[in-house]
Design an enzyme around this catalytic site. Structure first.
Site, mmCIF file in Angstrom:
data_model
loop_
_atom_site.group_PDB
_atom_site.id
_atom_site.type_symbol
_atom_site.label_atom_id
_atom_site.label_comp_id
_atom_site.label_asym_id
_atom_site.label_seq_id
_atom_site.Cartn_x
_atom_site.Cartn_y
_atom_site.Cartn_z
ATOM 1 N N LYS A 110 38.106 92.424 -72.707
ATOM 2 C CA LYS A 110 37.705 93.284 -73.836
ATOM 3 C C LYS A 110 36.584 92.673 -74.662
ATOM 4 O O LYS A 110 35.708 93.381 -75.145
ATOM 5 C CB LYS A 110 38.911 93.622 -74.711
ATOM 6 C CG LYS A 110 39.622 92.423 -75.267
ATOM 7 C CD LYS A 110 41.116 92.523 -75.124
ATOM 8 C CE LYS A 110 41.488 91.951 -73.771
ATOM 9 N NZ LYS A 110 42.815 92.148 -73.329
ATOM 10 N N ILE A 141 48.726 100.385 -70.887
ATOM 11 C CA ILE A 141 48.706 101.830 -71.200
ATOM 12 C C ILE A 141 47.517 102.479 -70.489
ATOM 13 O O ILE A 141 46.379 102.061 -70.692
ATOM 14 C CB ILE A 141 48.583 102.058 -72.727
ATOM 15 C CG1 ILE A 141 49.760 101.401 -73.456
ATOM 16 C CG2 ILE A 141 48.519 103.546 -73.032
ATOM 17 C CD1 ILE A 141 49.686 101.531 -74.974
ATOM 18 N N GLY A 192 55.813 81.942 -79.724
ATOM 19 C CA GLY A 192 54.856 82.257 -78.656
ATOM 20 C C GLY A 192 54.316 83.677 -78.714
ATOM 21 O O GLY A 192 53.642 84.129 -77.793
ATOM 22 N N GLU A 195 48.953 83.350 -80.954
ATOM 23 C CA GLU A 195 48.212 82.179 -80.448
ATOM 24 C C GLU A 195 48.144 81.098 -81.532
ATOM 25 O O GLU A 195 48.224 81.405 -82.723
ATOM 26 C CB GLU A 195 46.759 82.577 -80.135
ATOM 27 C CG GLU A 195 46.595 83.754 -79.219
ATOM 28 C CD GLU A 195 46.633 83.367 -77.760
ATOM 29 O OE1 GLU A 195 46.558 82.154 -77.464
ATOM 30 O OE2 GLU A 195 46.780 84.275 -76.923
ATOM 31 N N LYS A 210 38.600 96.811 -78.450
ATOM 32 C CA LYS A 210 39.255 97.930 -77.750
ATOM 33 C C LYS A 210 38.769 99.273 -78.309
ATOM 34 O O LYS A 210 38.573 100.229 -77.559
ATOM 35 C CB LYS A 210 40.771 97.779 -77.855
ATOM 36 C CG LYS A 210 41.276 96.534 -77.102
ATOM 37 C CD LYS A 210 42.713 96.187 -77.459
ATOM 38 C CE LYS A 210 43.151 94.888 -76.775
ATOM 39 N NZ LYS A 210 44.464 94.409 -77.241
ATOM 40 N N GLY A 307 50.810 91.131 -71.686
ATOM 41 C CA GLY A 307 51.887 90.641 -70.820
ATOM 42 C C GLY A 307 51.461 90.668 -69.373
ATOM 43 O O GLY A 307 50.584 91.427 -68.971
HETATM 44 N N1 HSE Z 1 46.294 89.447 -78.019
HETATM 45 C C1 HSE Z 1 46.426 90.842 -77.761
HETATM 46 C C2 HSE Z 1 47.602 91.412 -78.533
HETATM 47 C C3 HSE Z 1 46.579 91.192 -76.305
HETATM 48 O O1 HSE Z 1 48.227 90.704 -79.309
HETATM 49 O O2 HSE Z 1 47.865 92.587 -78.362
HETATM 50 C C4 HSE Z 1 45.307 91.044 -75.544
HETATM 51 O O3 HSE Z 1 44.298 91.879 -76.039
#
Ligand code: HSE
Length: 446
Positions: A110, A141, A192, A195, A210, A307
């Site tokens: 992205k 999705i 977790g 980040e 996005k 995921g």
């Molecule tokens: N880090 C993003 C989120 C997922 O927390 O949705 C990857 O774009």
């Protein structure tokens, strides 16, 4: 079962992390189903990663492993290059090498596509190949597919999405447990969910990328990440969430892109939306993309935005789309999306909405008089005022709700308010989204 003669389709996988690993596992586990259902013999012919041990872990043939992505992009047997390393470099170089070598590309990147899809799509078109990016918009999705295929009969009027799972997880826990941002962030990092460096998520960059990708596809005009106004959730407090609840709202970080007669309105920021709106019920790390088309009206796509297997689901969907004609001896149609800027981008200063403004004010007689005057001087009409409990240091929080106001006027009044003697701080400014306006332009049934 497919009985026609087909050829093996060779995939070169670059990136063997969470999504790359899920993609490899999915392709290997479902190999026979793809062959029987679609006649596609899909093979991972090269796999590029940093750690050779990952090959064993994933059950890949060690002979196909390399640490040099050039060995993938230059391999004449590879039909489709799948880039799953993320970031701008060396992903840009991988795209350039693969596309100019005539390889179709699938990517979940992205950050790169949000900024540079028009250049990379033009390169793909020039070399007669396709670039697919379902996984870059909302993980698992299938909304890119919906916009590119099932919804093409519509003029898309509005996209509003919970496009970042980390921030939705944080806001959901703040809402459910009455905790502040910093507390939930620390816990989310420990568990977790967030980040170690959370800025791409909590400051809105991930969601803005996005929005750029989705709006470029939906509105047939290029919107880049840098065009999307961006504000994250660091300033949302437990008090704001509590106030929102009392007012009948939920606070969500939304990515919003609307077609308007004066251009595309594209933004990511915390918003108050009615608690009974379908987006308000999306909780935890889940994502949802609400799309309004002039014919279809409201639709909503819900699922996992991140995921290993959910994202791999979107990646493999793109791979199979490309592999179908290749397996049967044909070529996928070359890239056709021009991604040209055909419509202006509206500036956030031109936004007109209602606002929630929370001030920390000295708790003394007359403190609010200059505040109210500042609103009046800026031409902003107040619809409600609510004084909250004392902050305990001689100041108190006072919430102002406005009628429809222009963003530029609100910015100006906030500067004025911040300079007043009795105003300790402009603690939060949250836009109250007019969700009914999202439906403007929907065709009425005869
Ligand atoms: N880090 C993003 C989120 C997922 O927390 O949705 C990857 O774009």
């Amino acid at each position: 079962m497919h009985s026609t003669q087909t050829r093996t389709v060779n995939v070169g996988l670059i990136g063997l992390g969470t999504v790359g690993g899920g993609t490899a596992r999915l392709i290997m586990r479902h190999h026979d189903e793809y062959l029987h259902a679609y006649g596609i013999d899909l093979k991972i012919a090269r796999a590029c990663g940093l750690d050779p041990a990952r090959v064993d872990e994933l059950g890949l043939d060690p002979a196909i492993f390399t640490t040099d992505w050039r060995e993938v992009t230059s391999d004449p047997d590879i039909d489709i290059v799948v880039e799953l390393i993320g970031g701008e470099h060396p992903a840009t170089e991988i795209f350039e090498a693969a596309l100019t070598s005539g390889k179709h590309m699938v990517s979940a990147n992205k950050a790169l596509l949000g900024r540079h899809v028009e250049r990379l799509a033009a390169l793909a078109a020039e070399h007669g190949v396709q670039l697919r990016c379902e996984a870059a918009a909302a993980g698992g999705i299938p909304v890119v597919n919906a916009l590119e295929h099932a919804l093409v009969g519509n003029n898309v009027l509005c996209i509003a999405g919970i496009l970042n799972g980390t921030t939705n997880y944080i806001l959901s826990r703040m809402t459910a447990e009455g905790l502040d941002f910093a507390e939930v962030l620390a816990d989310a990092q420990r568990l977790g969910y967030a980040e170690a460096d959370p800025s791409a998520d909590v400051d809105g960059f991930d969601a803005a990328s996005k929005v750029a990708i989705l709006s470029s596809i939906a509105f047939h005009t290029r919107v880049t990440t840098d065009d999307v106004y961006m504000q994250g959730i660091r300033n949302v407090s437990a008090d704001d969430i509590d106030q929102a609840r009392e007012l009948g709202y939920a606070i969500k970080l939304l990515g919003i892109a609307r077609w308007t007669s004066s251009g595309i309105d594209a933004r990511v920021h915390p918003v108050m939306i009615p608690r009974d709106h379908m987006l308000a019920s999306v909780s935890g790390a889940m994502n949802a993309v609400y799309v309004v088309g002039d014919a279809v009206g409201e639709t909503m796509f819900y699922g996992a935005g991140a995921g290993s297997f959910p994202t791999a689901s979107a990646v493999v969907g793109d791979i199979l789309e490309l592999a179908q004609p290749i397996a049967h001896g044909a070529a996928p149609a070359p890239e056709s999306e021009p991604y040209e800027r055909t419509l202006p981008i509206r500036q956030i200063a031109d936004l007109e909405t209602r606002y929630y403004i929370r001030l920390s004010v000295a708790d003394r007689t007359g403190a609010l008089a200059p505040v109210v005057k500042a609103f009046a001087d800026a031409g902003i009409s107040i619809s409600a005022v609510n004084q909250l409990a004392d902050d305990g240091d001689g100041s108190c929080s006072v919430v102002f709700l406005t009628h429809l106001a222009r963003e530029r006027d609100v910015e100006q009044v906030c500067d004025t308010l911040a300079a007043l003697d009795d105003v300790r701080s402009v603690a939060s400014v949250i836009r109250i989204e007019d969700v009914d306006a999202w439906l403007d332009g929907v065709e009425k049934n005869d």
